[in-house]
Write a protein that holds these residues in place. Sequence first.
Motif, PDB file in Angstrom:
ATOM      1  N   GLY A   1      45.426  53.261  53.174  1.00 36.60           N
ATOM      2  CA  GLY A   1      46.004  53.605  54.466  1.00 36.60           C
ATOM      3  C   GLY A   1      47.384  52.997  54.673  1.00 36.60           C
ATOM      4  N   MET A   2      47.859  53.120  55.905  1.00 32.31           N
ATOM      5  CA  MET A   2      49.201  52.625  56.225  1.00 32.31           C
ATOM      6  C   MET A   2      49.133  51.694  57.431  1.00 32.31           C
ATOM      7  N   GLU A   3      50.101  50.835  57.519  1.00 35.54           N
ATOM      8  CA  GLU A   3      50.225  49.950  58.674  1.00 35.54           C
ATOM      9  C   GLU A   3      51.662  50.068  59.169  1.00 35.54           C
ATOM     10  N   LYS A   4      51.799  50.638  60.360  1.00 40.31           N
ATOM     11  CA  LYS A   4      53.128  50.850  60.955  1.00 40.31           C
ATOM     12  C   LYS A   4      54.071  51.556  59.976  1.00 40.31           C
ATOM     13  N   GLY A   5      53.552  52.595  59.348  1.00 44.42           N
ATOM     14  CA  GLY A   5      54.374  53.404  58.456  1.00 44.42           C
ATOM     15  C   GLY A   5      54.576  52.812  57.077  1.00 44.42           C
ATOM     16  N   VAL A   6      53.904  51.693  56.809  1.00 38.17           N
ATOM     17  CA  VAL A   6      54.061  51.036  55.504  1.00 38.17           C
ATOM     18  C   VAL A   6      52.738  51.111  54.741  1.00 38.17           C
ATOM     19  N   ASN A   7      52.826  51.485  53.484  1.00 41.86           N
ATOM     20  CA  ASN A   7      51.617  51.611  52.672  1.00 41.86           C
ATOM     21  C   ASN A   7      50.951  50.253  52.427  1.00 41.86           C
ATOM     22  N   ARG A   8      49.622  50.248  52.611  1.00 47.29           N
ATOM     23  CA  ARG A   8      48.877  48.998  52.378  1.00 47.29           C
ATOM     24  C   ARG A   8      48.470  48.895  50.920  1.00 47.29           C
ATOM     25  N   TRP A   9      48.506  47.687  50.417  1.00 43.87           N
ATOM     26  CA  TRP A   9      48.094  47.444  49.037  1.00 43.87           C
ATOM     27  C   TRP A   9      46.639  46.948  48.944  1.00 43.87           C
ATOM     28  N   ASN A  10      46.086  46.558  50.106  1.00 42.24           N
ATOM     29  CA  ASN A  10      44.691  46.087  50.045  1.00 42.24           C
ATOM     30  C   ASN A  10      43.996  46.265  51.386  1.00 42.24           C
ATOM     31  N   ILE A  11      42.693  46.362  51.309  1.00 42.04           N
ATOM     32  CA  ILE A  11      41.841  46.258  52.504  1.00 42.04           C
ATOM     33  C   ILE A  11      40.858  45.140  52.174  1.00 42.04           C
TER      34      ILE A  11
END
Lengths: 257, 109
Positions: A88-98
């Motif tokens: 997913g994304m966080e504030k338009g930035v791709n996440r590398w981990n959950i």
Amino acid sequence: MNKKGAVVLHWILFGIIAAIGLFLYYSNTSDLPVQAPLGSWQLEMINSFLYKSELDLLDLDLSARETGWKVVSELAGRGGFLEQSSCGMEKGVNRWNIVDKWCLPDEKENLKTLFFQLFPNPEGRGFSPLAIAGQRIMSSGGMKTLKSTDHYLRQYTYDYSFNVNLHYSFDEYAQLAAEARKMVDTCRGEEALEAVAECLKLVKPEHWHYTSCDVPVVPQETRIWPFCVKSPNNVEIEGKVVEYNLALDFTGYSDPV
Amino acid sequence: MKIISKKAMMDDLFDVLFTVMVAFFALLFINAALVKSIDDRNERSLGEMTAVLQNGHKIIVEQEALEQGGDASALLGVRAEIEKHSTTLPLKAARKEGEVTLLVEGQQK
């Protein structure tokens, strides 16, 4: 000399004089090969065919390098992903981990895909799949022939391929992934956000910046933090250091996701 | 019995003089038209060859710049030089029909 001999001799003289006159006239005004520089055919072959093919290949190399650089910058800006990360994304930035699940990009495959989407190819030529070796990218577009249109057949066939040095290595992603894992593994156990920030002060490398590389802002009220990471090797593309944008999740094991 | 008259002797003398003059001018002509022409052509060839080889050198410089990460900014200049020589070098027969244009053919995959 008898009369007949004298007449013949005079006609021969006129003939010789006329021949010389004709020769001088045509040699100065026409296409007699005697006036052309020696080796002009060979020089023309080198200049108009060999060199033009080299210029064509230089254009191809330049175009490939520009596209390669563009793709490197775009991928870095998207955290190495073509579109959205599976985390997913966080504030338009791709996440590398959950939490402890990692969604690292396959940056080389993404480069191969994005490269030919952006590569200008006005001839619609088919290229072989992009190969990456260290800092170099390469691909073959088959053979190409330059051919003259006049009635002197001249043609030159060459390998329309490129092999260019981007002066950038995708190994940077492996280094960033190792640094990200270290930061997350070390700091996600902290309960308070302030404690996470304090922990990161100890383990965060200098080229990692909170939120933005220009104006770093420490995130508040969330444990998913966007980062702008400057190239660890200070690789510059067209005068600008490569910047990666990615988000890391510092949610601890015991925290709700 | 041969009779050698004064008139015949004069004729022969003029024949000899005329032959010498013709041979002299013929030699001058051969020297000017062939030997000098070859020297001129050699000189022109050397000039053209130097210019063309300089273009080759410029291309190598651009290739090196590109390899080193430079911007190959002089590429336009090199292209203009090569085009300039393309208009002077093509075969005369081809030039007669206008500038030599090139067809691009390639195997499409």
